[in-house]
Design a protein around this motif. Structure first.
Motif, PDB file in Angstrom:
ATOM      1  N   ARG A 101       3.385  -1.290  -7.975  1.00 51.00           N
ATOM      2  CA  ARG A 101       4.265  -1.680  -6.870  1.00 51.00           C
ATOM      3  C   ARG A 101       5.725  -1.344  -7.173  1.00 51.00           C
ATOM      4  NH1 ARG A 101       1.511  -7.510  -5.415  1.00 51.00           N
ATOM      5  NH2 ARG A 101       0.033  -6.748  -3.837  1.00 51.00           N
ATOM      6  N   GLU A 195       5.269  -1.543   1.131  1.00 52.40           N
ATOM      7  CA  GLU A 195       4.233  -2.573   1.223  1.00 52.40           C
ATOM      8  C   GLU A 195       2.882  -1.972   1.612  1.00 52.40           C
ATOM      9  OE1 GLU A 195       3.195  -6.451   4.055  1.00 52.40           O
ATOM     10  OE2 GLU A 195       5.209  -5.587   4.073  1.00 52.40           O
ATOM     11  N   HIS A 196       2.891  -1.070   2.594  1.00 54.44           N
ATOM     12  CA  HIS A 196       1.630  -0.484   3.045  1.00 54.44           C
ATOM     13  C   HIS A 196       1.015   0.393   1.955  1.00 54.44           C
ATOM     14  CE1 HIS A 196      -1.207   0.626   6.216  1.00 54.44           C
ATOM     15  NE2 HIS A 196      -1.197   1.832   5.687  1.00 54.44           N
ATOM     16  N   SER A 198       1.428   0.076  -1.249  1.00 56.51           N
ATOM     17  CA  SER A 198       0.928  -0.807  -2.304  1.00 56.51           C
ATOM     18  C   SER A 198      -0.427  -1.401  -1.924  1.00 56.51           C
ATOM     19  CB  SER A 198       1.935  -1.932  -2.563  1.00 56.51           C
ATOM     20  OG  SER A 198       3.155  -1.410  -3.063  1.00 56.51           O
ATOM     21  N   MET A 199      -0.607  -1.716  -0.639  1.00 60.85           N
ATOM     22  CA  MET A 199      -1.885  -2.257  -0.179  1.00 60.85           C
ATOM     23  C   MET A 199      -3.004  -1.221  -0.353  1.00 60.85           C
ATOM     24  SD  MET A 199      -2.949  -3.458   3.676  1.00 60.85           S
ATOM     25  CE  MET A 199      -2.855  -1.733   4.241  1.00 60.85           C
ATOM     26  N   LEU A 202      -3.862  -0.886  -3.981  1.00 63.77           N
ATOM     27  CA  LEU A 202      -4.677  -2.005  -4.434  1.00 63.77           C
ATOM     28  C   LEU A 202      -6.145  -1.797  -4.062  1.00 63.77           C
ATOM     29  CD1 LEU A 202      -4.800  -4.780  -5.761  1.00 63.77           C
ATOM     30  CD2 LEU A 202      -4.267  -5.796  -3.530  1.00 63.77           C
ATOM     31  N   GLN A 203      -6.371  -1.264  -2.866  1.00 68.55           N
ATOM     32  CA  GLN A 203      -7.743  -0.978  -2.438  1.00 68.55           C
ATOM     33  C   GLN A 203      -8.387   0.081  -3.333  1.00 68.55           C
ATOM     34  OE1 GLN A 203      -7.055   0.088   1.645  1.00 68.55           O
ATOM     35  NE2 GLN A 203      -7.026  -2.036   2.366  1.00 68.55           N
TER      36      GLN A 203
END
Length: 216
Positions: A101, A195-196, A198-199, A202-203
């Protein structure tokens, strides 16, 4: 005994030092023009004019414009990689997700800054074979760096080829997302881009990281 004559100086600098200074001035001038108007606006005459040097000093340092463009790109790319590597090092005591991140946020910030040198790396390069090749190499080098950083945290027995392909797809998608944002295709702020991304990271990470390392 080999006795060498001392290097002659002009204005307190040797010939090699003056040549290095001229080369630096040409690279700086090319970068300024590139940031202002794009790579296609970088010409031998324009660069020399901005650097305050005559044409012969251009050819003293570069065979042609492509060599100069490559030099500028390589300098900026090395600077950006060092910047991101520093972010990774500064966050080395945090979880892999937090490290990622932080790196993503820094990469987005570099593109958000209107005068950031890093912006040339994601600008339009169609029509320049030398820059297209370097863009491809940047993607490969970014993947190599991410694989090396993440490898100690991965689950035992992870398929390295699968991880590399996923990392390549993730970084390639991130670059395209940043490019779309930079060109106005996406009307969102920098925080949402970070933010998007990083999401999504994470997936992807859930496929390869142990569950206990997915927090943060």
């Amino acid at each position: 005994m080999d006795v060498r004559a001392p290097a002659r100086t002009w204005g307190g600098r040797t010939a090699d030092e003056r040549r290095a200074q001229r080369r630096e001035a040409l690279v700086a001038a090319a970068l300024e023009i590139w940031l202002d108007s794009g790579w296609a606006a970088v010409t031998m005459r324009g660069v020399c004019q901005r650097a305050g040097l005559n044409d012969r000093y251009f050819y003293e340092n570069f065979a042609d414009r492509d060599e100069l463009l490559g030099e500028v790109w390589d300098e900026v790319c090395a600077e950006v990689f060092a910047d991101l590597a520093a972010v990774i090092t500064e966050n080395s005591d945090r979880t892999p997700v937090q490290i990622l991140r932080a790196a993503i946020a820094r990469a987005v910030a570099l593109q958000a800054d209107q005068r950031s040198r890093a912006r040339i790396l994601l600008a339009e390069h169609a029509g320049s074979a030398v820059l297209e090749l370097r863009r491809q190499r940047m993607l490969t080098d970014s993947t190599d760096m991410m694989v090396a950083v993440a490898w100690p945290y991965l689950r035992p027995g992870v398929d390295e080829t699968a991880f590399r392909m996923s990392t390549l797809a993730g970084i390639g998608g991130f670059i395209e997302l940043l490019t779309a944002w930079r060109t106005g295709v996406l009307d969102v702020d920098a925080d949402r881009i970070a933010e998007h991304t990083s999401m999504i990271a994470l997936q992807l990470g859930a496929m390869f990281l142990p569950p206990e390392l997915l927090g943060g």
